[in-house]
Design a protein around this motif. Structure first.
Motif, PDB file in Angstrom:
ATOM      1  N   SER A  70       3.131   5.815 -14.626  1.00 45.73           N
ATOM      2  CA  SER A  70       4.179   4.725 -15.028  1.00 45.73           C
ATOM      3  C   SER A  70       3.683   3.620 -13.963  1.00 45.73           C
ATOM      4  O   SER A  70       3.362   3.885 -12.742  1.00 45.73           O
ATOM      5  CB  SER A  70       5.643   5.049 -14.637  1.00 45.73           C
ATOM      6  N   PRO A  71       4.205   2.332 -14.276  1.00 45.43           N
ATOM      7  CA  PRO A  71       3.956   1.301 -13.219  1.00 45.43           C
ATOM      8  C   PRO A  71       4.948   1.562 -12.004  1.00 45.43           C
ATOM      9  O   PRO A  71       5.886   2.026 -12.124  1.00 45.43           O
ATOM     10  CB  PRO A  71       4.276  -0.129 -13.971  1.00 45.43           C
ATOM     11  N   VAL A  72       4.470   1.141 -10.877  1.00 49.21           N
ATOM     12  CA  VAL A  72       5.509   1.358  -9.719  1.00 49.21           C
ATOM     13  C   VAL A  72       6.432   0.288  -9.865  1.00 49.21           C
ATOM     14  O   VAL A  72       6.235  -0.955  -9.767  1.00 49.21           O
ATOM     15  CB  VAL A  72       4.594   1.358  -8.547  1.00 49.21           C
ATOM     16  N   ARG A  73       7.636   0.750  -9.489  1.00 48.30           N
ATOM     17  CA  ARG A  73       8.727  -0.158  -9.450  1.00 48.30           C
ATOM     18  C   ARG A  73       9.751   0.055  -7.845  1.00 48.30           C
ATOM     19  O   ARG A  73      10.919  -0.068  -8.138  1.00 48.30           O
ATOM     20  CB  ARG A  73       9.714  -0.102 -10.546  1.00 48.30           C
ATOM     21  N   ARG A  74       9.035   0.326  -7.149  1.00 47.69           N
ATOM     22  CA  ARG A  74       9.738   0.480  -5.676  1.00 47.69           C
ATOM     23  C   ARG A  74       9.086  -0.357  -4.586  1.00 47.69           C
ATOM     24  O   ARG A  74       7.882  -1.027  -4.918  1.00 47.69           O
ATOM     25  CB  ARG A  74       9.491   1.733  -5.325  1.00 47.69           C
ATOM     26  N   GLY A  75       9.470  -0.244  -3.601  1.00 48.27           N
ATOM     27  CA  GLY A  75       9.187  -1.393  -2.643  1.00 48.27           C
ATOM     28  C   GLY A  75       9.216  -2.941  -3.129  1.00 48.27           C
ATOM     29  O   GLY A  75      10.163  -3.302  -3.681  1.00 48.27           O
ATOM     30  N   PRO A  76       8.196  -3.608  -2.769  1.00 49.16           N
ATOM     31  CA  PRO A  76       8.259  -4.938  -2.987  1.00 49.16           C
ATOM     32  C   PRO A  76       7.711  -5.054  -4.438  1.00 49.16           C
ATOM     33  O   PRO A  76       8.252  -6.259  -5.022  1.00 49.16           O
ATOM     34  CB  PRO A  76       7.061  -5.546  -2.151  1.00 49.16           C
ATOM     35  N   TYR A  77       7.627  -3.898  -5.211  1.00 49.61           N
ATOM     36  CA  TYR A  77       7.268  -4.093  -6.810  1.00 49.61           C
ATOM     37  C   TYR A  77       8.623  -3.880  -7.636  1.00 49.61           C
ATOM     38  O   TYR A  77       8.383  -4.117  -8.726  1.00 49.61           O
ATOM     39  CB  TYR A  77       6.329  -2.860  -7.031  1.00 49.61           C
TER      40      TYR A  77
ATOM     41  N   ALA B 258       8.080   2.510 -17.451  1.00 45.16           N
ATOM     42  CA  ALA B 258       8.845   3.167 -16.256  1.00 45.16           C
ATOM     43  C   ALA B 258      10.086   3.184 -17.046  1.00 45.16           C
ATOM     44  O   ALA B 258      10.547   2.201 -17.656  1.00 45.16           O
ATOM     45  CB  ALA B 258       8.779   2.442 -15.018  1.00 45.16           C
ATOM     46  N   PRO B 259      10.791   4.105 -16.894  1.00 45.60           N
ATOM     47  CA  PRO B 259      12.230   4.352 -17.391  1.00 45.60           C
ATOM     48  C   PRO B 259      13.216   3.237 -16.556  1.00 45.60           C
ATOM     49  O   PRO B 259      12.857   2.867 -15.494  1.00 45.60           O
ATOM     50  CB  PRO B 259      12.719   5.776 -17.047  1.00 45.60           C
ATOM     51  N   SER B 260      13.954   2.794 -17.473  1.00 49.55           N
ATOM     52  CA  SER B 260      14.999   2.067 -16.639  1.00 49.55           C
ATOM     53  C   SER B 260      15.810   2.513 -15.728  1.00 49.55           C
ATOM     54  O   SER B 260      16.087   3.704 -15.893  1.00 49.55           O
ATOM     55  CB  SER B 260      15.937   1.198 -17.784  1.00 49.55           C
ATOM     56  N   PRO B 261      16.430   1.843 -14.513  1.00 56.81           N
ATOM     57  CA  PRO B 261      17.270   2.798 -13.921  1.00 56.81           C
ATOM     58  C   PRO B 261      18.337   3.205 -14.376  1.00 56.81           C
ATOM     59  O   PRO B 261      18.879   2.577 -15.055  1.00 56.81           O
ATOM     60  CB  PRO B 261      17.436   1.628 -12.646  1.00 56.81           C
ATOM     61  N   GLY B 262      18.789   4.425 -14.258  1.00 58.77           N
ATOM     62  CA  GLY B 262      19.834   5.114 -14.447  1.00 58.77           C
ATOM     63  C   GLY B 262      19.787   5.647 -15.939  1.00 58.77           C
ATOM     64  O   GLY B 262      20.878   6.145 -16.466  1.00 58.77           O
ATOM     65  N   ARG B 263      18.855   5.717 -16.375  1.00 62.98           N
ATOM     66  CA  ARG B 263      18.413   5.952 -17.881  1.00 62.98           C
ATOM     67  C   ARG B 263      17.323   7.023 -17.631  1.00 62.98           C
ATOM     68  O   ARG B 263      16.338   6.911 -17.161  1.00 62.98           O
ATOM     69  CB  ARG B 263      18.193   5.069 -18.615  1.00 62.98           C
ATOM     70  N   ALA B 264      17.684   8.202 -18.602  1.00 66.16           N
ATOM     71  CA  ALA B 264      16.553   9.059 -18.711  1.00 66.16           C
ATOM     72  C   ALA B 264      15.354   8.701 -19.556  1.00 66.16           C
ATOM     73  O   ALA B 264      15.424   8.165 -20.420  1.00 66.16           O
ATOM     74  CB  ALA B 264      17.297  10.439 -19.158  1.00 66.16           C
ATOM     75  N   PRO B 265      14.176   9.048 -19.149  1.00 68.28           N
ATOM     76  CA  PRO B 265      13.210   8.911 -20.024  1.00 68.28           C
ATOM     77  C   PRO B 265      13.076   9.446 -21.518  1.00 68.28           C
ATOM     78  O   PRO B 265      13.912  10.537 -21.534  1.00 68.28           O
ATOM     79  CB  PRO B 265      11.772   9.176 -19.265  1.00 68.28           C
TER      80      PRO B 265
ATOM     81  N   VAL C 192       0.795  -1.059  -0.021  1.00 69.45           N
ATOM     82  CA  VAL C 192      -0.080  -0.086   0.039  1.00 69.45           C
ATOM     83  C   VAL C 192       0.945   1.150  -0.168  1.00 69.45           C
ATOM     84  O   VAL C 192       0.723   2.140  -0.662  1.00 69.45           O
ATOM     85  CB  VAL C 192      -0.945  -0.079   1.097  1.00 69.45           C
ATOM     86  N   ALA C 193       2.000   1.344   0.807  1.00 71.97           N
ATOM     87  CA  ALA C 193       2.855   2.410   1.177  1.00 71.97           C
ATOM     88  C   ALA C 193       3.574   2.499  -0.599  1.00 71.97           C
ATOM     89  O   ALA C 193       3.658   3.798  -0.732  1.00 71.97           O
ATOM     90  CB  ALA C 193       3.708   2.213   2.079  1.00 71.97           C
ATOM     91  N   ALA C 194       3.862   1.413  -0.764  1.00 71.21           N
ATOM     92  CA  ALA C 194       4.812   1.726  -2.249  1.00 71.21           C
ATOM     93  C   ALA C 194       4.007   2.072  -3.328  1.00 71.21           C
ATOM     94  O   ALA C 194       4.478   2.854  -4.055  1.00 71.21           O
ATOM     95  CB  ALA C 194       5.291   0.091  -2.564  1.00 71.21           C
ATOM     96  N   LEU C 195       2.708   1.737  -3.419  1.00 76.17           N
ATOM     97  CA  LEU C 195       1.736   1.981  -4.512  1.00 76.17           C
ATOM     98  C   LEU C 195       1.184   3.466  -4.346  1.00 76.17           C
ATOM     99  O   LEU C 195       0.895   4.073  -5.292  1.00 76.17           O
ATOM    100  CB  LEU C 195       0.645   1.107  -4.683  1.00 76.17           C
ATOM    101  N   GLY C 196       1.241   4.021  -3.094  1.00 75.02           N
ATOM    102  CA  GLY C 196       0.702   5.267  -2.668  1.00 75.02           C
ATOM    103  C   GLY C 196      -0.533   5.505  -3.157  1.00 75.02           C
ATOM    104  O   GLY C 196      -1.370   4.435  -3.203  1.00 75.02           O
TER     105      GLY C 196
END
Length: 181
Positions: free
Chosen positions: A108-115, A173-180, A90-94
């Motif tokens: 964008s799809p959430v890619r933090r926390g357990p996601y 969602a953009p890949s980590p370390g890459r600008a959209p 719940v917290a990760a999806l906000g």
């Protein structure tokens, strides 16, 4: 049995808290053009989760299921862990978290926390499955645990298909370390 009824009441209160958060998030999403998907299966989810709580109490009470510490304590630990995972989700999806499938165009799809764990695509449903099996077993309600598990598995097939289809409408969602782009 009194303490078990109190546990079920706490879980029921937690479900009500979820609904408060979900309604707030639904208002936010719908105000931004959110689209609700899969309304047909939602009443079945509500009925199944309500039935879980009722079944726990009825089976433990009417069938006289005893509390067996060797089973009950580990199952209680799993219930607590499932609650932790659920609220982490719940917290990760906000504001994107909801009990219904509501997608806001342009997000964008959430890619933090357990996601962020790509192999565990639906961690909230893992929490639901663990809790649904463990909560009844805290007090030996094995018929409720088995019934919920089977019905929940069937419902999750429908729910996950619905959610996966809905998620295809989101911006990748953009890949980590890459600008959209």
């Amino acid at each position: 049995m009194y303490w078990y009824a109190s546990l079920i009441a706490l879980i029921g209160a937690e479900r009500l808290a979820e609904l408060v958060v979900a309604r707030r998030n639904a208002r936010w999403s719908l105000a931004r053009g959110g689209v609700v998907h899969g309304r047909g299966h939602y009443p079945w989810m509500v009925a199944l989760h309500t039935g879980l709580l009722a079944g726990c109490l009825l089976e433990a009470g009417l069938a006289g299921r005893p509390f067996v510490p060797a089973l009950g304590w580990p199952m209680l630990a799993l219930v607590v862990a499932a609650q932790g995972l659920r609220w982490w989700c719940v917290a990760a999806l906000g504001r994107q978290w909801n009990t219904e499938v509501i997608v806001v165009p342009g997000l964008s799809p959430v890619r933090r926390g357990p996601y962020r764990l790509r192999r565990l695509r639906h961690p909230n449903y893992v929490a639901v499955a663990v809790e649904g099996a463990a909560l009844p077993l805290v007090h030996g309600a094995w018929v409720t645990a088995l019934t919920f598990t089977v019905l929940n598995a069937a419902l999750m097939v429908v729910r996950i298909r619905c959610e996966e289809t809905a998620l295809t409408t989101l911006v990748p969602a953009p890949s980590p370390g890459r600008a959209p782009a």
